[in-house]
Design an enzyme around this catalytic site. Structure first.
Site, short mmCIF file in Angstrom:
data_model
loop_
_atom_site.label_atom_id
_atom_site.label_comp_id
_atom_site.label_asym_id
_atom_site.label_seq_id
_atom_site.Cartn_x
_atom_site.Cartn_y
_atom_site.Cartn_z
N SER A 161 0.84 -1.18 0.00
CA SER A 161 0.00 0.00 0.00
C SER A 161 0.88 1.24 0.00
O SER A 161 0.40 2.36 0.01
CB SER A 161 -0.85 0.00 1.27
N GLU A 189 -1.58 -9.21 8.42
CA GLU A 189 -0.22 -9.26 8.97
C GLU A 189 -0.34 -9.84 10.37
O GLU A 189 -0.86 -9.19 11.27
CB GLU A 189 0.40 -7.87 9.00
N ASP A 218 8.04 -6.53 3.90
CA ASP A 218 7.77 -6.10 5.26
C ASP A 218 9.06 -5.55 5.85
O ASP A 218 10.12 -6.16 5.71
CB ASP A 218 7.23 -7.26 6.11
N LYS A 317 20.33 6.24 -1.16
CA LYS A 317 19.62 5.40 -0.19
C LYS A 317 19.56 3.96 -0.71
O LYS A 317 19.89 3.02 -0.01
CB LYS A 317 18.21 5.93 0.09
#
Ligand code: ITT
Length: 336
Positions: A161, A189, A218, A317
């Site tokens: 999402s 989850e 995750d 990053k």
């Protein structure tokens, strides 16, 4: 080729700015300007006489590399069937290709392609082994020995999402023939003690709801001094008290070392589950700094840096982050 071809016979050079969406049909073809490639082109595949160089918008938007490329009458730019803009160079024009490292604020690799008329600098990425592979692929493509199947762009469904994650997927997968596609599908989850368990359960619960292959992601922050908290509760903490709340809770904590961890789960089309883990050590600072990234990025400084994730460019990053590491493992697996 189904899509429109641009007739470059009358074009000397065309201006290219990767931050703009160019309407190629309305480019003034008489005008003499410079085509500068500042995003992430990547040599991809070989079709008979042509080494096809392609690129997509996005990766080097910040323009760290100054490679410039001129399109002349003998070059062809066209849209492929996925509406990606491609440039083709006839193999017989290519005299030599060399792999170089651009030493700047931020090192990056690129192929130098020397033709009779032009020198092209095509960036290959920040990772040495990937760039060497890319260079070898291009060499064998040019010599006509390439047997890979990189010519087909394959959609890879990413169940999330979170738009920040998707942007990182797109940036890193730009260098591959996989095309990340966001699927915003809810899955449970479970309350578990590790990200791996959450991912394992998530993959299983999506079976039947979505045709594999698909990937789930995750992630969490694990603070050493808090025995790994918030860990699997990272999102919950973010949603309930926000970064300000986190900083408040950490006010009197001196030891602020932590890990950012990401577990990617892949469900293959054969129904096999695979996990790819990436970890990035750093500290949580006591203020928010920077505007880039998402989530905890403004409060996390990775080891070896003095900027937060939110102050680094997205390619910086990605080159060191938990997700960047996990994604490169996933890509390695997918390419096998
Ligand atoms: P999904 O739909 O993919 O689950 P999510 O936002 O719930 O998206 P996670 O549970 O994996 O994602 O993330 C836990 C929290 O950590 C959440 O608040 C994220 O914004 C944050 N987070 C994850 N990866 C991050 C990253 O690379 N930088 C900063 N924050 C991150």
């Amino acid at each position: 080729m189904t899509s429109e071809e641009i007739d470059w016979d009358i074009v000397d050079e065309v201006e290219w700015n990767s931050d703009e969406n160019i309407d190629w049909q309305s480019v003034d073809k008489e005008e003499e300007t410079l085509l500068e490639l500042r995003n992430d082109p990547q040599p991809s595949f070989f079709v008979r006489n042509f080494a096809v160089i392609w690129w997509r918008n996005g990766f080097y938007k910040t323009g760290k590399i100054d490679g410039s490329i001129r399109v002349t009458a003998s070059r062809t730019l066209f849209f492929d069937e996925k509406e990606k803009l491609r440039l083709s160079i006839d193999n017989s024009d290519i005299k030599e290709i060399k792999l170089h490292k651009h030493e700047g604020d931020f090192p990056i690799f690129y192929n130098e392609i020397i033709t009779n008329e032009e020198i092209y600098e095509i960036t290959t990425g920040v990772d040495r082994s990937q760039s060497e592979q890319n260079h070898k692929d291009l060499e064998s493509a040019i010599s006509g020995n390439y047997e890979g199947t990189l010519n087909e762009i394959i959609d890879l469904q990413i169940v999330t999402s979170n738009n920040g994650k998707i942007k990182e997927f797109i940036d890193i997968f730009e260098k591959t023939h996989f095309n990340p596609v966001k699927k915003n599908i809810d899955y449970p989850e479970i309350q578990a003690s590790s990200l791996e368990e959450v991912v394992d359960f998530g993959l299983s619960s999506l079976q039947g709801k979505l045709k594999p292959p698909f990937v789930i992601d995750d992630a969490g922050v694990f603070i050493d001094n808090l025995q790994g908290f918030p860990g699997v509760y990272t999102r919950y903490v973010y949603d309930t008290i926000g970064l300000e709340g986190v900083l408040k809770q950490m006010e009197n904590v001196d030891e602020r070392e932590c890990s950012f961890k990401c577990v990617l789960g892949l469900m293959t089309k054969f129904g096999e589950k695979h996990k790819f883990v990436g970890e990035c050590r750093g500290i949580l600072i006591d203020e928010q700094r920077g505007k880039g990234g998402f989530g905890y990025d403004p409060v996390f400084i990775p080891n070896g840096f003095d900027k937060t994730f939110a102050e680094l460019t997205s390619e910086e990053k990605n080159s060191i982050s938990h997700r960047g590491i996990a994604m490169r493992k996933l890509i390695e697996f997918l390419l096998k």
